[in-house]
Design an enzyme around this catalytic site. Structure first.
Site, PDB file in Angstrom:
ATOM      1  N   VAL A  33       9.022  -5.604  -3.093  1.00 37.47           N
ATOM      2  CA  VAL A  33       9.441  -4.452  -3.905  1.00 37.47           C
ATOM      3  C   VAL A  33      10.960  -4.459  -4.103  1.00 37.47           C
ATOM      4  CG1 VAL A  33       9.539  -1.920  -3.993  1.00 37.47           C
ATOM      5  CG2 VAL A  33       7.447  -3.059  -3.216  1.00 37.47           C
TER       6      VAL A  33
ATOM      7  N   PHE B 252       4.733  -0.068  -8.747  1.00 41.04           N
ATOM      8  CA  PHE B 252       3.352  -0.436  -9.095  1.00 41.04           C
ATOM      9  C   PHE B 252       3.163  -1.934  -9.276  1.00 41.04           C
ATOM     10  CE2 PHE B 252       4.084   3.908 -10.524  1.00 41.04           C
ATOM     11  CZ  PHE B 252       3.037   4.567  -9.889  1.00 41.04           C
TER      12      PHE B 252
ATOM     13  N   CYS C  87      -1.305  -3.535   0.565  1.00 43.36           N
ATOM     14  CA  CYS C  87      -1.265  -2.225  -0.110  1.00 43.36           C
ATOM     15  C   CYS C  87      -2.577  -1.448  -0.064  1.00 43.36           C
ATOM     16  CB  CYS C  87      -0.830  -2.429  -1.543  1.00 43.36           C
ATOM     17  SG  CYS C  87       0.717  -3.340  -1.648  1.00 43.36           S
TER      18      CYS C  87
END
Ligand code: UGA
Length: 442
Positions: A12, A151, A264
């Site tokens: 991320v 996302f 996730c």
């Protein structure tokens, strides 16, 4: 230009940093991992992600790497927190890394600053973090906390960021919201044209959980339908094909298989379930998705057990170790569950993955209990069974003749439906997949 710092250089953080550099910003990337920062400072990527290395190189003059928070925090104006929020024993999210960053910020920040939380955090965390700053800041300054969930998917992280379906920003302050819009403005224009949605912090936090949980639910649902297709002699490929034409259902995330893994979905389903339960509003569909996935991950092992009863001494090749293609990440991969069970039954296991790092990671769990290969031919030589766990390109493209050539007997259990039944039917191979008829040739 505002001073932007990204904390955490995992998937991320690094991808966010590189993509913000791509639209023109100078970015300071901070991580406590010396090795990672050394690699990045030398222009190397610490993990594989398509296009990342190229973008790192392209934007090298706008990216700065450090392990020392004191170097970057004192005059930071926007700080993105992108550290991990792993799962605790009870399923809740562990926020210790988030608060550790906050402690460093409290001590170092000298000017007003916006702290953007990209890590996936339980609903209400952004409020708590802002309160934490209010209580613990050393200097007399103001910190605004913004929720900006991420996302991206591993394996397509750069594309998912530069062509994101939306940017979600949750802020309870008009001024901060305007500042965030200005920051992201280039992404809302040509050639990106990404929709920008602002909302309350709690709603933004919830969008992240609701999105990941919905996708996990979709996978568990289609996996249950696939299992039922086997019972009633229907074919899951035909069924999903028929469903996909309905735009309300959509064509994505309907691939039946041996369940979802990764860092996730497993964690976020458990975290949402946990929060809902402690708030006396248990989300039962999510509980079911978790339960279905737990069983689905060992579906191949169960099928083998049904077919063979006694597995002792069988030589088994496990093809694909990572939780999905284009990544070397092994977290929550069904390969681990299946290998453990096979070893318990006395099988001799060899494992293949195209990523050497995936094999090295697997070694940390199984050391010399199994053999490791980055070549399929070698891995399946003289084995009794081949289990396909990950639909890596190298596996999907692998010539079926070679199973006949190298294996003791060509028996394949395919957990990702890599081959069409029409194709397999042309070979003298026994083939079991998910939600489709079995092919038995000998
Ligand atoms: C997932 C989400 O897709 C991202 O949108 C999100 O940002 C990310 O989690 C996150 O929260 O950080 P990721 O875990 O990288 O991304 O990978 P996915 O492509 O979503 O796959 C997850 C698992 O679902 C894999 O094990 C995959 O094999 C499985 N899957 C996916 C299926 O079994 N069937 C499908 O149709 C799709």
């Amino acid at each position: 230009m505002k001073k932007i710092v990204i904390v955490g250089t995992g998937y991320v953080g690094l991808v966010t940093g590189v993509c913000l550099a791509e639209i023109g910003y100078n970015i300071w990337c901070l991580d406590i991992d010396n090795d990672k920062i050394d690699k990045l400072s030398n222009g190397d990527c610490p993990f594989f992600e398509p296009e990342l290395k190229e973008l790192l190189y392209k934007n090298k003059n706008k990216l700065f790497f450090t392990t020392n928070y004191k170097d970057v925090f004192d005059n930071a104006e926007i700080v993105f927190i992108c550290v991990g929020t792993p799962e605790k024993e009870d399923g809740s999210a562990n926020l210790e890394y988030i608060y550790s960053v906050c402690d460093n910020l409290c001590e170092s920040l000298k000017n007003n600053c916006t702290v953007v939380i990209k890590s996936t955090v339980p609903i209400g965390t952004n409020d708590l973090v802002e309160e934490y700053f209010r209580k613990n800041l050393v200097n007399d300054i103001e910190i605004k906390v913004v929720s900006n969930p991420e996302f991206l998917s591993q394996g397509s992280a750069i594309k998912d960021t530069l062509k994101a379906p939306r940017i979600i920003v949750g802020s309870d302050c008009m001024e901060t919201n305007e500042m965030m819009y200005e920051l992201y403005k280039p992404f809302t224009k040509e050639p990106y044209n990404i929709p920008y949605l602002s909302m309350s912090r709690r709603s933004a936090e919830m969008v992240k959980y609701a999105s990941n949980n919905f996708l996990a639910l979709k996978i568990s649902f289609i996996n249950e339908i696939a299992n039922f297709c086997e019972t009633i002699n229907a074919d899951i490929d035909d069924v999903t094909n028929g469903m996909k034409y309905d735009e309300r259902i959509g064509k994505h995330f309907l691939r039946a298989g041996i369940g979802y893994g990764g860092s996730c979905f497993p964690k976020d389903t458990k975290a949402l379930h946990y929060i809902s339960k402690i708030n006396n509003e248990e989300i039962i569909t999510v509980r079911s998705a978790i339960e279905v996935n737990k069983n689905q991950k060992i579906k191949l092992f169960k099928k083998i057990k049904e077919d063979y009863k006694n597995l002792k001494g069988l030589k088994v090749a496990v093809l694909g170790c990572s939780f999905k293609p284009k990544t070397e990440d092994l977290r929550e991969s069904p390969s681990i569950d299946n290998i453990k069970l096979l070893l318990e039954e006395g099988c001799r296991v060899s494992a293949y993955d195209p990523f050497v790092l995936a094999l090295n990671n697997l070694k940390q769990t199984f050391s010399n209990q199994i053999n490791y290969y980055n070549n399929i031919d070698e891995c399946i030589k003289d084995v009794d069974l081949a289990l396909i766990i990950t639909e890596h390109h190298e596996i999907v493209e692998y010539d079926l003749n070679k199973y006949i050539k190298y294996m003791r007997k060509p028996v394949i259990y395919d957990g990702r439906n890599c081959y069409s039944l029409d194709m397999v039917d042309k070979y003298k191979i026994n083939y079991t997949s998910i939600g489709r008829r079995k092919i038995i040739k000998f």
